[in-house]
Design an enzyme around this catalytic site. Structure first.
Site, mmCIF file in Angstrom:
data_model
loop_
_atom_site.group_PDB
_atom_site.id
_atom_site.type_symbol
_atom_site.label_atom_id
_atom_site.label_comp_id
_atom_site.label_asym_id
_atom_site.label_seq_id
_atom_site.Cartn_x
_atom_site.Cartn_y
_atom_site.Cartn_z
ATOM 1 N N CYS A 87 58.326 46.834 12.928
ATOM 2 C CA CYS A 87 59.624 46.177 12.767
ATOM 3 C C CYS A 87 60.004 46.109 11.281
ATOM 4 O O CYS A 87 60.265 47.135 10.675
ATOM 5 C CB CYS A 87 59.609 44.803 13.432
ATOM 6 S SG CYS A 87 61.264 44.144 13.771
ATOM 7 N N HIS A 195 57.082 45.603 18.921
ATOM 8 C CA HIS A 195 55.936 44.851 18.416
ATOM 9 C C HIS A 195 54.676 45.012 19.286
ATOM 10 O O HIS A 195 54.455 44.213 20.201
ATOM 11 C CB HIS A 195 56.287 43.371 18.335
ATOM 12 C CG HIS A 195 57.233 43.022 17.245
ATOM 13 N ND1 HIS A 195 56.820 42.494 16.037
ATOM 14 C CD2 HIS A 195 58.581 43.133 17.157
ATOM 15 C CE1 HIS A 195 57.876 42.285 15.266
ATOM 16 N NE2 HIS A 195 58.956 42.664 15.920
ATOM 17 N N GLU A 197 51.710 44.197 18.548
ATOM 18 C CA GLU A 197 50.800 43.057 18.369
ATOM 19 C C GLU A 197 51.105 41.922 19.341
ATOM 20 O O GLU A 197 50.289 41.012 19.524
ATOM 21 C CB GLU A 197 50.848 42.556 16.919
ATOM 22 C CG GLU A 197 52.047 41.702 16.550
ATOM 23 C CD GLU A 197 53.311 42.473 16.262
ATOM 24 O OE1 GLU A 197 54.242 41.880 15.687
ATOM 25 O OE2 GLU A 197 53.390 43.673 16.616
#
Length: 223
Positions: A87, A195, A197
């Protein structure tokens, strides 16, 4: 010894703690890195996480790209160290010249926060080796400036060299050719807007698909 993967924190970074946790879930040692410190602490790879570095006051990622830690990242990346930009981290990598193109305001000028399916296009990078080509993965996305753009010549080069790593299946932000992530020529540096994560544990993510990027990096370091 386990792989050491560093995660950078800038003023305005939001997802560094999540990225550090993803590194640990993947079985690597998570190392926090500070934007004003040029010392990379002997890490084997670096994650540049999401957020709004320096408030995005100048242009997303533009100020962070000049930070002391990024000068070290650029040098180490040139020597083959794996780097992942997520991002705002992707924006920083384009501003630092590690990846081509630019991330601009979403089509329609709206901020989007949604889970999105990506198609894996390239499995020979340091961050995607555990995927299969064409695999659909479900990853959260949350950004207002994620529309990937580049000159026609750069787009042609990325497509011809197979450097598009992920594509949106819905292309909600209007990116050229539905591009969600790209790589450097050597495949060691990867940037994507969604994302991974946030998709590493069943309790918090829509899938476990994001974990594969971090597992791929661990395997790449061990190879």
């Amino acid at each position: 010894m386990s792989a050491r993967i560093g995660v950078i924190t800038f003023p305005g970074t939001l997802d560094d703690v999540d990225a550090l946790r993803a590194v640990r879930v993947a079985g690597a040692e998570a190392v926090g890195l500070w934007h004003a410190d040029a010392d990379l602490k002997d890490v084997d790879a670096v994650v540049v996480p999401g957020g709004f570095s320096y408030g995005d006051y100048l242009r997303s990622g533009a100020i962070a790209a000049l930070a002391p830690v990024m000068r070290s990242v650029v040098d180490r990346a040139a020597a083959g160290m794996p780097v992942l930009g997520i991002c705002n981290g992707f924006q920083i990598l384009t501003e630092a010249g590690l990846l081509p193109g630019a991330l601009t305001r979403n089509e329609g000028l709206h901020f989007h926060c949604e889970d999105t399916y990506l198609e894996v296009e390239k499995t020979t990078t340091a961050w995607t080796s555990t995927f299969t080509q064409g695999q659909k993965i479900l990853i959260p996305a949350k950004h207002g400036e994620g529309r990937f753009q580049a000159t026609p010549e750069t787009i042609e080069e990325l497509e011809k060299e197979g450097r598009v790593v992920f594509r949106y299946t819905d292309n909600f932000n209007g990116s050229v050719n539905s591009i969600a992530g790209v790589s450097s020529a050597d495949g060691r540096v990867v940037g994507l807007m969604p994302h991974p994560e946030h998709a590493v544990e069943e309790l918090t993510g829509p899938s476990l698909d994001g974990l594969e990027l971090f597992l791929s990096a661990v395997g790449s370091i061990a190879a």
